[in-house]
Design a protein around this motif. Structure first.
Motif, PDB file in Angstrom:
ATOM      1  N   UNK A  48       0.859  -1.276  -0.040  1.00 14.71           N
ATOM      2  CA  UNK A  48       0.180  -0.086   0.045  1.00 14.71           C
ATOM      3  C   UNK A  48       0.894   1.270   0.146  1.00 14.71           C
ATOM      4  N   UNK A  49       2.066   1.305   0.626  1.00 11.30           N
ATOM      5  CA  UNK A  49       3.230   2.201   0.811  1.00 11.30           C
ATOM      6  C   UNK A  49       3.576   2.537  -0.476  1.00 11.30           C
ATOM      7  N   UNK A  50       3.865   1.762  -1.471  1.00 12.26           N
ATOM      8  CA  UNK A  50       4.181   1.820  -2.685  1.00 12.26           C
ATOM      9  C   UNK A  50       3.215   2.870  -3.757  1.00 12.26           C
ATOM     10  N   UNK A  51       1.858   2.517  -3.400  1.00 10.41           N
ATOM     11  CA  UNK A  51       0.987   3.403  -4.137  1.00 10.41           C
ATOM     12  C   UNK A  51       0.422   4.946  -3.550  1.00 10.41           C
ATOM     13  N   UNK A  66       2.127  -5.751 -19.053  1.00  7.75           N
ATOM     14  CA  UNK A  66       2.091  -4.526 -18.641  1.00  7.75           C
ATOM     15  C   UNK A  66       0.805  -3.938 -18.151  1.00  7.75           C
ATOM     16  N   UNK A  67       0.649  -3.692 -16.710  1.00  4.97           N
ATOM     17  CA  UNK A  67      -0.637  -3.321 -16.178  1.00  4.97           C
ATOM     18  C   UNK A  67      -0.612  -1.936 -15.574  1.00  4.97           C
ATOM     19  N   UNK A  68      -1.284  -1.156 -15.779  1.00  4.52           N
ATOM     20  CA  UNK A  68      -1.537   0.311 -14.974  1.00  4.52           C
ATOM     21  C   UNK A  68      -2.357   0.007 -13.605  1.00  4.52           C
ATOM     22  N   UNK A  69      -1.689   0.569 -12.623  1.00  2.00           N
ATOM     23  CA  UNK A  69      -2.632   0.393 -11.397  1.00  2.00           C
ATOM     24  C   UNK A  69      -2.788   1.526 -10.807  1.00  2.00           C
ATOM     25  N   UNK A  70      -4.113   1.791 -10.718  1.00  2.00           N
ATOM     26  CA  UNK A  70      -4.504   3.360  -9.834  1.00  2.00           C
ATOM     27  C   UNK A  70      -4.882   3.113  -8.496  1.00  2.00           C
ATOM     28  N   UNK A  71      -4.757   4.130  -7.685  1.00  2.00           N
ATOM     29  CA  UNK A  71      -5.087   4.399  -6.354  1.00  2.00           C
ATOM     30  C   UNK A  71      -6.609   4.846  -6.437  1.00  2.00           C
ATOM     31  N   UNK A  72      -7.829   4.481  -6.181  1.00  2.00           N
ATOM     32  CA  UNK A  72      -8.992   5.167  -6.261  1.00  2.00           C
ATOM     33  C   UNK A  72      -9.625   5.019  -5.185  1.00  2.00           C
ATOM     34  N   UNK A  73      -9.664   6.085  -4.236  1.00  2.00           N
ATOM     35  CA  UNK A  73      -9.978   6.302  -2.761  1.00  2.00           C
ATOM     36  C   UNK A  73      -9.392   5.493  -1.889  1.00  2.00           C
ATOM     37  N   UNK A  74     -10.036   4.729  -1.103  1.00  2.00           N
ATOM     38  CA  UNK A  74      -9.264   3.510  -0.313  1.00  2.00           C
ATOM     39  C   UNK A  74      -9.034   2.313  -1.054  1.00  2.00           C
ATOM     40  N   UNK A  75      -9.206   2.045  -2.349  1.00  2.00           N
ATOM     41  CA  UNK A  75      -9.014   0.907  -3.046  1.00  2.00           C
ATOM     42  C   UNK A  75      -8.206   1.158  -4.149  1.00  2.00           C
ATOM     43  N   UNK A 120     -12.885   8.856 -27.941  1.00  2.00           N
ATOM     44  CA  UNK A 120     -11.978   8.326 -28.769  1.00  2.00           C
ATOM     45  C   UNK A 120     -10.476   9.160 -28.796  1.00  2.00           C
ATOM     46  N   UNK A 121      -9.558   8.930 -29.418  1.00  2.00           N
ATOM     47  CA  UNK A 121      -9.617   8.066 -30.805  1.00  2.00           C
ATOM     48  C   UNK A 121      -9.872   6.755 -30.723  1.00  2.00           C
ATOM     49  N   UNK A 122      -9.447   6.106 -29.216  1.00  2.00           N
ATOM     50  CA  UNK A 122      -9.280   4.459 -29.178  1.00  2.00           C
ATOM     51  C   UNK A 122     -11.011   4.297 -29.391  1.00  2.00           C
ATOM     52  N   UNK A 123     -11.092   3.088 -30.008  1.00  2.00           N
ATOM     53  CA  UNK A 123     -12.430   2.446 -30.400  1.00  2.00           C
ATOM     54  C   UNK A 123     -12.792   1.200 -29.544  1.00  2.00           C
ATOM     55  N   UNK A 124     -12.162   1.016 -28.770  1.00  2.00           N
ATOM     56  CA  UNK A 124     -12.357  -0.384 -27.769  1.00  2.00           C
ATOM     57  C   UNK A 124     -11.702  -0.074 -26.508  1.00  2.00           C
ATOM     58  N   UNK A 125     -12.103  -0.874 -25.671  1.00  2.00           N
ATOM     59  CA  UNK A 125     -11.583  -0.483 -24.144  1.00  2.00           C
ATOM     60  C   UNK A 125     -10.426  -1.426 -23.825  1.00  2.00           C
ATOM     61  N   UNK A 126      -9.823  -1.553 -22.808  1.00  2.00           N
ATOM     62  CA  UNK A 126      -8.727  -2.309 -22.392  1.00  2.00           C
ATOM     63  C   UNK A 126      -9.224  -3.185 -21.418  1.00  2.00           C
ATOM     64  N   UNK A 127      -8.521  -4.300 -20.892  1.00  2.00           N
ATOM     65  CA  UNK A 127      -8.961  -5.371 -20.071  1.00  2.00           C
ATOM     66  C   UNK A 127      -8.757  -4.797 -18.725  1.00  2.00           C
ATOM     67  N   UNK A 128      -9.439  -5.204 -17.969  1.00  2.00           N
ATOM     68  CA  UNK A 128      -9.254  -4.814 -16.346  1.00  2.00           C
ATOM     69  C   UNK A 128      -9.106  -6.014 -15.609  1.00  2.00           C
ATOM     70  N   UNK A 129      -8.470  -5.868 -14.550  1.00  2.00           N
ATOM     71  CA  UNK A 129      -8.062  -6.772 -13.576  1.00  2.00           C
ATOM     72  C   UNK A 129      -8.310  -6.697 -12.288  1.00  2.00           C
ATOM     73  N   UNK A 130      -8.742  -7.661 -11.531  1.00  2.00           N
ATOM     74  CA  UNK A 130      -9.338  -7.438 -10.235  1.00  2.00           C
ATOM     75  C   UNK A 130      -8.106  -7.406  -9.450  1.00  2.00           C
ATOM     76  N   UNK A 131      -8.331  -6.359  -8.285  1.00  5.36           N
ATOM     77  CA  UNK A 131      -7.120  -6.127  -7.361  1.00  5.36           C
ATOM     78  C   UNK A 131      -7.714  -6.439  -6.047  1.00  5.36           C
ATOM     79  N   UNK A 132      -6.667  -6.935  -4.903  1.00  3.51           N
ATOM     80  CA  UNK A 132      -7.442  -7.063  -3.590  1.00  3.51           C
ATOM     81  C   UNK A 132      -6.053  -6.589  -2.793  1.00  3.51           C
ATOM     82  N   UNK A 133      -6.362  -6.228  -1.491  1.00  7.64           N
ATOM     83  CA  UNK A 133      -5.247  -5.906  -0.361  1.00  7.64           C
ATOM     84  C   UNK A 133      -5.343  -7.055   0.508  1.00  7.64           C
ATOM     85  N   UNK A 134      -4.296  -7.832   0.643  1.00  3.53           N
ATOM     86  CA  UNK A 134      -4.177  -8.489   2.017  1.00  3.53           C
ATOM     87  C   UNK A 134      -2.926  -8.108   2.679  1.00  3.53           C
TER      88      UNK A 134
END
Length: 143
Positions: A48-51, A66-75, A120-134
């Motif tokens: 958690x400290x890293x982000x 290659x995955x982009x990780x974002x802190x969004x509120x507490x998650x 746009x200009x992208x015409x499709x989304x990107x894959x999302x990945x589940x994230x959890x904190x342990x």
């Protein structure tokens, strides 16, 4: 797999663009991999400290992805780092606007929770990945 997509496109006259064909191939390959018993697993990408002080995204690499990780509120949220329009690094975009990341190259916008393309200009989304904190560890599910 591309042969199968091309066959159905020609047979049914779907008129798919090369980008749509590539997306179908990706979805079909993911489905086949899951059916063949490839198990998804959570992998530690940091603590958690890293982000804590990250305003935009942070690039993490997991199982060759290659995955982009974002802190969004507490998650946390994770999406593919590569913009489908021209390959821009989403983790290097400007600070989030709510739940939206903007590609630094050409301005495509994506929902960091779902990966859906919002502008746009992208015409499709990107894959999302589940994230959890342990405990203190931030983990992304891949596979």
């Amino acid at each position: 797999m591309l042969d199968v997509v091309n066959h159905y496109d020609g047979h049914f006259g779907l008129g798919l663009t090369p980008e749509e064909k590539a997306e179908l191939v990706r979805i079909l390959e993911e489905s086949v991999n899951q059916e063949e018993g490839e198990m998804a697993q959570f992998v530690k990408v940091g603590t958690k400290t890293d982000f804590e002080v990250v305003e935009g995204g942070k690039l993490v690499e997991v199982a060759g992805q290659r995955i982009a990780l974002f802190k969004l509120g507490d998650g946390y949220c994770a999406i593919e780092d590569t913009c489908p329009h021209a390959g821009g690094p989403l983790s290097e975009g400007p600070p989030l606007e709510g739940e939206v990341v903007t590609c630094p190259w050409h301005g495509s916008r994506f929902d960091v929770r779902t990966g859906a393309v919002l502008a746009p200009p992208a015409n499709r989304g990107v894959k999302s990945f589940p994230v959890r904190v342990t405990g203190n560890d931030v983990e992304v599910q891949v596979g």
